[in-house]
Design a protein around this motif. Structure first.
Motif, PDB file in Angstrom:
ATOM      1  N   UNK A  73     -49.024  36.982 -15.285  1.00 15.08           N
ATOM      2  CA  UNK A  73     -48.038  37.540 -16.210  1.00 15.08           C
ATOM      3  C   UNK A  73     -48.525  38.874 -16.766  1.00 15.08           C
ATOM      4  N   UNK A  74     -47.670  39.889 -16.678  1.00 15.38           N
ATOM      5  CA  UNK A  74     -47.921  41.126 -17.412  1.00 15.38           C
ATOM      6  C   UNK A  74     -46.759  41.361 -18.369  1.00 15.38           C
ATOM      7  N   UNK A  75     -46.999  42.185 -19.379  1.00 15.43           N
ATOM      8  CA  UNK A  75     -46.036  42.358 -20.473  1.00 15.43           C
ATOM      9  C   UNK A  75     -45.790  43.851 -20.675  1.00 15.43           C
ATOM     10  N   UNK A  76     -44.503  44.222 -20.676  1.00 10.18           N
ATOM     11  CA  UNK A  76     -44.120  45.617 -20.915  1.00 10.18           C
ATOM     12  C   UNK A  76     -43.294  45.669 -22.194  1.00 10.18           C
ATOM     13  N   UNK A  77     -43.795  46.423 -23.173  1.00  7.28           N
ATOM     14  CA  UNK A  77     -43.086  46.626 -24.431  1.00  7.28           C
ATOM     15  C   UNK A  77     -42.569  48.065 -24.458  1.00  7.28           C
ATOM     16  N   UNK A  78     -41.264  48.211 -24.635  1.00  7.10           N
ATOM     17  CA  UNK A  78     -40.668  49.548 -24.688  1.00  7.10           C
ATOM     18  C   UNK A  78     -40.208  49.803 -26.122  1.00  7.10           C
ATOM     19  N   UNK A  79     -40.868  50.760 -26.785  1.00  9.65           N
ATOM     20  CA  UNK A  79     -40.543  51.086 -28.174  1.00  9.65           C
ATOM     21  C   UNK A  79     -39.484  52.185 -28.190  1.00  9.65           C
ATOM     22  N   UNK A  80     -38.330  51.852 -28.727  1.00  9.70           N
ATOM     23  CA  UNK A  80     -37.156  52.727 -28.665  1.00  9.70           C
ATOM     24  C   UNK A  80     -36.973  53.480 -29.981  1.00  9.70           C
ATOM     25  N   UNK A  81     -37.605  54.633 -30.076  1.00 11.82           N
ATOM     26  CA  UNK A  81     -37.465  55.448 -31.281  1.00 11.82           C
ATOM     27  C   UNK A  81     -37.890  54.726 -32.537  1.00 11.82           C
ATOM     28  N   UNK A  82     -38.955  53.955 -32.458  1.00 15.17           N
ATOM     29  CA  UNK A  82     -39.388  53.158 -33.611  1.00 15.17           C
ATOM     30  C   UNK A  82     -39.904  54.059 -34.736  1.00 15.17           C
ATOM     31  N   UNK A  83     -39.433  53.776 -35.950  1.00 16.74           N
ATOM     32  CA  UNK A  83     -39.893  54.520 -37.126  1.00 16.74           C
ATOM     33  C   UNK A  83     -41.007  53.770 -37.844  1.00 16.74           C
ATOM     34  N   UNK A  84     -41.369  52.605 -37.334  1.00 17.37           N
ATOM     35  CA  UNK A  84     -42.452  51.817 -37.934  1.00 17.37           C
ATOM     36  C   UNK A  84     -43.636  51.796 -36.969  1.00 17.37           C
ATOM     37  N   UNK A  85     -44.554  50.876 -37.193  1.00 17.50           N
ATOM     38  CA  UNK A  85     -45.767  50.838 -36.368  1.00 17.50           C
ATOM     39  C   UNK A  85     -45.696  49.735 -35.305  1.00 17.50           C
ATOM     40  N   UNK A  86     -44.532  49.543 -34.691  1.00 21.25           N
ATOM     41  CA  UNK A  86     -44.391  48.523 -33.642  1.00 21.25           C
ATOM     42  C   UNK A  86     -45.421  48.710 -32.533  1.00 21.25           C
ATOM     43  N   UNK A  87     -45.573  49.948 -32.036  1.00 18.32           N
ATOM     44  CA  UNK A  87     -46.517  50.200 -30.943  1.00 18.32           C
ATOM     45  C   UNK A  87     -47.955  49.913 -31.376  1.00 18.32           C
ATOM     46  N   UNK A  88     -48.290  50.314 -32.594  1.00 18.32           N
ATOM     47  CA  UNK A  88     -49.640  50.073 -33.087  1.00 18.32           C
ATOM     48  C   UNK A  88     -49.914  48.577 -33.228  1.00 18.32           C
ATOM     49  N   UNK A  89     -48.920  47.824 -33.661  1.00 14.04           N
ATOM     50  CA  UNK A  89     -49.066  46.362 -33.740  1.00 14.04           C
ATOM     51  C   UNK A  89     -49.385  45.786 -32.358  1.00 14.04           C
ATOM     52  N   UNK A  90     -48.733  46.303 -31.317  1.00 14.45           N
ATOM     53  CA  UNK A  90     -48.990  45.822 -29.950  1.00 14.45           C
ATOM     54  C   UNK A  90     -50.418  46.155 -29.525  1.00 14.45           C
ATOM     55  N   UNK A  91     -50.861  47.356 -29.866  1.00 11.10           N
ATOM     56  CA  UNK A  91     -52.227  47.741 -29.498  1.00 11.10           C
ATOM     57  C   UNK A  91     -53.252  46.885 -30.241  1.00 11.10           C
ATOM     58  N   UNK A  92     -52.986  46.614 -31.501  1.00 12.88           N
ATOM     59  CA  UNK A  92     -53.917  45.804 -32.289  1.00 12.88           C
ATOM     60  C   UNK A  92     -53.955  44.351 -31.831  1.00 12.88           C
ATOM     61  N   UNK A  93     -52.912  43.921 -31.162  1.00  9.00           N
ATOM     62  CA  UNK A  93     -52.882  42.532 -30.690  1.00  9.00           C
ATOM     63  C   UNK A  93     -54.010  42.265 -29.697  1.00  9.00           C
ATOM     64  N   UNK A  94     -54.369  43.299 -28.938  1.00  5.30           N
ATOM     65  CA  UNK A  94     -55.567  43.208 -28.112  1.00  5.30           C
ATOM     66  C   UNK A  94     -55.415  42.462 -26.802  1.00  5.30           C
ATOM     67  N   UNK A  95     -54.205  42.316 -26.283  1.00  9.78           N
ATOM     68  CA  UNK A  95     -54.005  41.651 -24.995  1.00  9.78           C
ATOM     69  C   UNK A  95     -53.969  42.728 -23.909  1.00  9.78           C
ATOM     70  N   UNK A  96     -54.932  42.724 -22.981  1.00 12.82           N
ATOM     71  CA  UNK A  96     -54.978  43.779 -21.954  1.00 12.82           C
ATOM     72  C   UNK A  96     -53.785  43.755 -20.997  1.00 12.82           C
ATOM     73  N   UNK A  97     -53.028  42.673 -20.992  1.00 12.26           N
ATOM     74  CA  UNK A  97     -51.860  42.593 -20.111  1.00 12.26           C
ATOM     75  C   UNK A  97     -50.690  43.405 -20.648  1.00 12.26           C
ATOM     76  N   UNK A  98     -50.764  43.840 -21.901  1.00 15.18           N
ATOM     77  CA  UNK A  98     -49.642  44.520 -22.548  1.00 15.18           C
ATOM     78  C   UNK A  98     -49.663  46.009 -22.224  1.00 15.18           C
ATOM     79  N   UNK A  99     -48.549  46.484 -21.693  1.00 12.09           N
ATOM     80  CA  UNK A  99     -48.354  47.918 -21.455  1.00 12.09           C
ATOM     81  C   UNK A  99     -47.267  48.403 -22.413  1.00 12.09           C
ATOM     82  N   UNK A 100     -47.532  49.507 -23.096  1.00 13.54           N
ATOM     83  CA  UNK A 100     -46.613  50.006 -24.122  1.00 13.54           C
ATOM     84  C   UNK A 100     -46.014  51.328 -23.669  1.00 13.54           C
ATOM     85  N   UNK A 101     -44.697  51.396 -23.687  1.00 18.35           N
ATOM     86  CA  UNK A 101     -43.990  52.651 -23.441  1.00 18.35           C
ATOM     87  C   UNK A 101     -43.361  53.077 -24.761  1.00 18.35           C
TER      88      UNK A 101
END
Length: 372
Positions: A73-101
């Motif tokens: 399983x790999x995970x792709x999170x697409x942040x759509x014009x987020x004004x909050x720290x959604x992307x940073x939350x994903x990075x802090x989660x620490x799962x190497x399978x997560x790719x953030x766009x």
């Protein structure tokens, strides 16, 4: 005027009773079973997020509980014009399978899905939203349906929790009715829609969506069916969400969704052509005629009132519609009455049709429905 009365009455009966009964009978007399098997293809989970910082960590933790081989399983999170720290939350989660766009400009869910799926690696796509909680066995149960070569997409089952008010219980009852139709459509061939909260599909069948698309959970399965594959419903793949407790909470979401049906016909006019759309009758009966329901009810009420002196049937119909509307008003004024089963069902029915009528105006006025 009698023609208006009978045409309205017959179409309403077809939409709310005749069509559901027909697919129920087909599913029992001419069933099309699914050959489920335990298989384990690679899977890409794709989630589009707009300002989801309050929920994204819980969603990622929930995905970690899925009963499926982690390395597949790999995970792709697409942040759509987020004004909050959604992307940073994903990075802090620490799962190497997560790719953030990350995209600075808000473009809408369809554009995010196109980009997320373009970088996905799995043979199977798992599409889910950030808000809902998934059962541990959900992915395994969805994928098992794809062992059948005729199946291209699989919808999970969305359940409501924390159903407190009479209105919420009415919406929950309507959703159960809707799921019963989908289950019988699936059992007799294909359902025309999936739950955006949870569905899986073969990645090779995905066709990029028009970026303005509101109802990806309807256009995607219709495109799968147009490629000759079935779209089925899996009741063992569960997701949980919370319903709106009051009509004002449900109004904006429901109007946008219903307006998306009008937009869908504009974006994909081939859906109206029976020689191109293999699910044409189901699409017309299940989706488009429902959009006409509020106008059919209005035509039925007016014609019955004008004909009331000619025959008891017309008078009874007019009185019945008036009594139903009065019960809804009384239920809103008296919460104890609004909690009773007949009144809460009538209330949900009334508001959902009111939202359907408003959806036409929303579509005509707002060409940016795809922005969340």
């Amino acid at each position: 005027m009698e023609i208006v009365f009978w045409a309205s009455a017959l179409l309403l009966v077809h939409v709310f009773a005749g069509y559901p009964a027909s697919v129920w009978l087909l599913a029992r007399w001419m069933p099309r079973p699914i050959c489920k098997k335990a298989i384990a293809p690679t899977v890409s989970v794709v989630i589009a997020v707009h300002d989801g910082a309050a929920q994204i960590a819980a969603k990622l933790a929930n995905i970690e509980t899925l009963d499926y081989p982690r390395q597949l399983v790999d995970i792709v999170i697409v942040c759509d014009g987020c004004r909050d720290d959604s992307a940073e939350q994903c990075r802090q989660f620490g799962d190497p399978r997560v790719q953030i766009l990350e995209f600075a400009e808000r473009r809408g869910k369809a554009a995010c899905l196109n980009d997320g799926i373009a970088v996905a690696k799995g043979e199977v796509l798992l599409l889910t939203d950030v808000r809902q909680r998934l059962a541990p066995e959900a992915l395994r149960e969805l994928v098992a349906n794809l062992a059948d070569d005729t199946v291209g997409a699989v919808s999970g089952e969305l359940l409501f929790e924390d159903v407190y008010t009479g209105f919420a219980r009415g919406v929950d009852a309507y959703w159960r009715y809707e799921k019963l139709i989908r289950q019988n459509e699936s059992g007799s061939g294909s359902t025309i829609g999936v739950s955006g909260a949870l569905y899986a599909m073969r990645r090779g069948l995905f066709q990029p969506l028009p970026v303005a698309t509101v109802l990806d959970d309807l256009l995607v399965p219709m495109c799968v069916a147009a490629q000759g594959q079935r779209v089925v419903f899996e009741p063992l793949a569960l997701a949980w969400d919370r319903p709106s407790q009051q009509p004002c909470e449900e109004q904006r979401r429901k109007i946008r969704t219903l307006a998306g049906n009008y937009q869908l016909v504009q974006l994909a006019p081939w859906l109206l052509l029976p020689w191109r759309n293999p699910l044409w009758f189901r699409f017309i009966s299940h989706k488009l005629l429902r959009l006409l329901a509020p106008w059919l009810l209005l035509a039925l009420g007016l014609s019955a009132a004008l004909l009331a002196t000619r025959h008891a049937l017309f008078a009874v119909t007019a009185l019945g519609l008036a009594a139903g509307l009065a019960a809804v008003v009384a239920g809103r004024l008296l919460p104890a009455l609004g909690g009773r089963l007949p009144v809460r069902l009538l209330t949900a029915f009334c508001y959902l049709n009111l939202f359907a009528a408003q959806a036409l105006l929303a579509f005509a006025r707002n060409r940016r429905l795809h922005l969340w």
